[in-house]
Design an enzyme around this catalytic site. Sequence first.
Site, PDB file in Angstrom:
ATOM      1  CG  ASP A  15     -19.926  10.450 -16.597  1.00 54.01           C
ATOM      2  OD1 ASP A  15     -19.714   9.393 -17.185  1.00 54.01           O
ATOM      3  OD2 ASP A  15     -19.924  11.762 -16.747  1.00 54.01           O
ATOM      4  N   GLY A  16     -17.375   8.559 -15.565  1.00 55.45           N
ATOM      5  CA  GLY A  16     -16.138   8.874 -15.423  1.00 55.45           C
ATOM      6  C   GLY A  16     -15.356   7.519 -15.542  1.00 55.45           C
ATOM      7  NE  ARG A  19     -14.761  11.486 -18.185  1.00 57.03           N
ATOM      8  CZ  ARG A  19     -15.673  12.276 -17.378  1.00 57.03           C
ATOM      9  NH1 ARG A  19     -15.097  13.600 -16.801  1.00 57.03           N
ATOM     10  NH2 ARG A  19     -16.785  11.820 -17.090  1.00 57.03           N
ATOM     11  CD1 TRP A  20     -10.489   6.017 -11.881  1.00 56.18           C
ATOM     12  CD2 TRP A  20      -9.978   4.180 -13.115  1.00 56.18           C
ATOM     13  NE1 TRP A  20      -9.743   5.062 -11.078  1.00 56.18           N
ATOM     14  CE2 TRP A  20      -9.665   3.687 -11.816  1.00 56.18           C
ATOM     15  CE3 TRP A  20     -10.054   3.039 -14.195  1.00 56.18           C
ATOM     16  CZ2 TRP A  20      -9.052   2.720 -11.591  1.00 56.18           C
ATOM     17  CZ3 TRP A  20      -9.427   1.848 -13.751  1.00 56.18           C
ATOM     18  CH2 TRP A  20      -8.874   1.803 -12.273  1.00 56.18           C
ATOM     19  CB  SER A  60     -28.410   6.987 -21.040  1.00 57.37           C
ATOM     20  OG  SER A  60     -27.257   7.117 -22.012  1.00 57.37           O
ATOM     21  CG  ASN A  63     -24.512   5.554 -22.009  1.00 56.13           C
ATOM     22  OD1 ASN A  63     -24.961   5.474 -20.820  1.00 56.13           O
ATOM     23  ND2 ASN A  63     -24.030   6.778 -22.518  1.00 56.13           N
ATOM     24  CD  GLU A 195     -31.896  19.680  -1.849  1.00 61.83           C
ATOM     25  OE1 GLU A 195     -30.935  20.261  -2.206  1.00 61.83           O
ATOM     26  OE2 GLU A 195     -33.035  19.966  -1.527  1.00 61.83           O
TER      27      GLU A 195
HETATM   28  C1  FPP Z   1     -20.231   6.172 -17.388  1.00 63.71           C
HETATM   29  O1  FPP Z   1     -18.911   6.185 -17.706  1.00 63.71           O
HETATM   30  C2  FPP Z   1     -20.555   4.804 -17.177  1.00 63.71           C
HETATM   31  C3  FPP Z   1     -21.240   3.728 -18.066  1.00 63.71           C
HETATM   32  C4  FPP Z   1     -21.857   4.110 -19.457  1.00 63.71           C
HETATM   33  C5  FPP Z   1     -21.468   2.466 -17.518  1.00 63.71           C
HETATM   34  C6  FPP Z   1     -21.461   2.175 -15.894  1.00 63.71           C
HETATM   35  C7  FPP Z   1     -21.724   0.854 -15.623  1.00 63.71           C
HETATM   36  C8  FPP Z   1     -20.994   0.236 -14.739  1.00 63.71           C
HETATM   37  C9  FPP Z   1     -20.410   1.014 -13.357  1.00 63.71           C
HETATM   38  C10 FPP Z   1     -21.152  -1.439 -14.396  1.00 63.71           C
HETATM   39  C11 FPP Z   1     -22.702  -1.432 -14.227  1.00 63.71           C
HETATM   40  C12 FPP Z   1     -22.903  -2.693 -13.903  1.00 63.71           C
HETATM   41  C13 FPP Z   1     -24.397  -3.394 -13.711  1.00 63.71           C
HETATM   42  C14 FPP Z   1     -24.380  -4.606 -13.473  1.00 63.71           C
HETATM   43  C15 FPP Z   1     -25.371  -2.713 -13.935  1.00 63.71           C
HETATM   44  P1  FPP Z   1     -18.409   6.678 -19.347  1.00 63.71           P
HETATM   45  O2  FPP Z   1     -17.906   5.532 -19.831  1.00 63.71           O
HETATM   46  O3  FPP Z   1     -19.257   7.645 -19.896  1.00 63.71           O
HETATM   47  O4  FPP Z   1     -17.012   7.577 -18.853  1.00 63.71           O
HETATM   48  P2  FPP Z   1     -16.390   8.629 -19.415  1.00 63.71           P
HETATM   49  O5  FPP Z   1     -17.521   9.877 -19.245  1.00 63.71           O
HETATM   50  O6  FPP Z   1     -15.124   9.083 -18.601  1.00 63.71           O
HETATM   51  O7  FPP Z   1     -16.023   8.329 -20.644  1.00 63.71           O
END
Ligand code: FPP
Length: 229
Positions: A15-16, A19-20, A60, A63, A195
């Site tokens: 997650d994040g 925001r990053w 998810s 999402n 954990e």
């Molecule tokens: C949550 O951050 C992250 C996601 C919904 C996507 C994560 C996906 C990847 C890191 C790439 C995955 C690649 C493969 C091939 C599986 P967010 O968007 O919810 O961040 P935020 O909470 O800061 O808005």
Amino acid sequence: MADMVTPFHVGIIMDGNGRWAKKRLLMRPLGHRAGMKRMLSLIEHAFDRGVKELTLFALSTENLSRPKEELDDLFGLFRLYFTQHISTLLERNIRLRVIGDRSLIPQDIVRLIEAAERDTAAGERGLLTFAIGYGGRQDIVFACNKAVREGKEQTLESFAEKLSTGGMSAMDLLIRTGGEKRLSNFLLFEAAYAEICFSEKMFPDFTDEDFDAALIDYAKRDRRYGKLK
Ligand code: FPP
């Protein structure tokens, strides 16, 4: 880290990313791109540390209600991963598996997933699982419906086999980056005795060293599974 107890099965809620990007005045897709770059390195690092099963929460069920542009961008990253990065898993003898409702994601990605699962099926060194279009509660209902069709009372073991994680071991360590302290519908049944380690860092900033720190913290935990020692 040589004599440390290494968790067999680690899960990461990545997650994040958004925001990053926001902190850097960048568009959200660039955050996901940075997250994917971090993820590629972390996968190799985790298996090098002796983790045998690594499960990553990539998308998810919830999402999937994000705006179309963001989803299209994420689907683009999945296409990139399943076409360009499977060779690394083959070289490293790692098997890939994807859990989640495949009817919810574009069918060309489903075909890439099927090919990647087939190509890596003989991988014996470890199991990498992506949760895509996945919801823990939905998966439990899905397993219940299977049990109803079977018409037999279930044991914990027979029920666990009906989940999309059937055949995998229970989760030992669950890491969530991004500062939030919740499970967000990830592996609810499987993480019953995991954990949990929460990191304030946004996923693209979560380094291999941060992962090692979580392993060290895990090794110090006293896992009693509700019993007295
Ligand atoms: C949550 O951050 C992250 C996601 C919904 C996507 C994560 C996906 C990847 C890191 C790439 C995955 C690649 C493969 C091939 C599986 P967010 O968007 O919810 O961040 P935020 O909470 O800061 O808005």
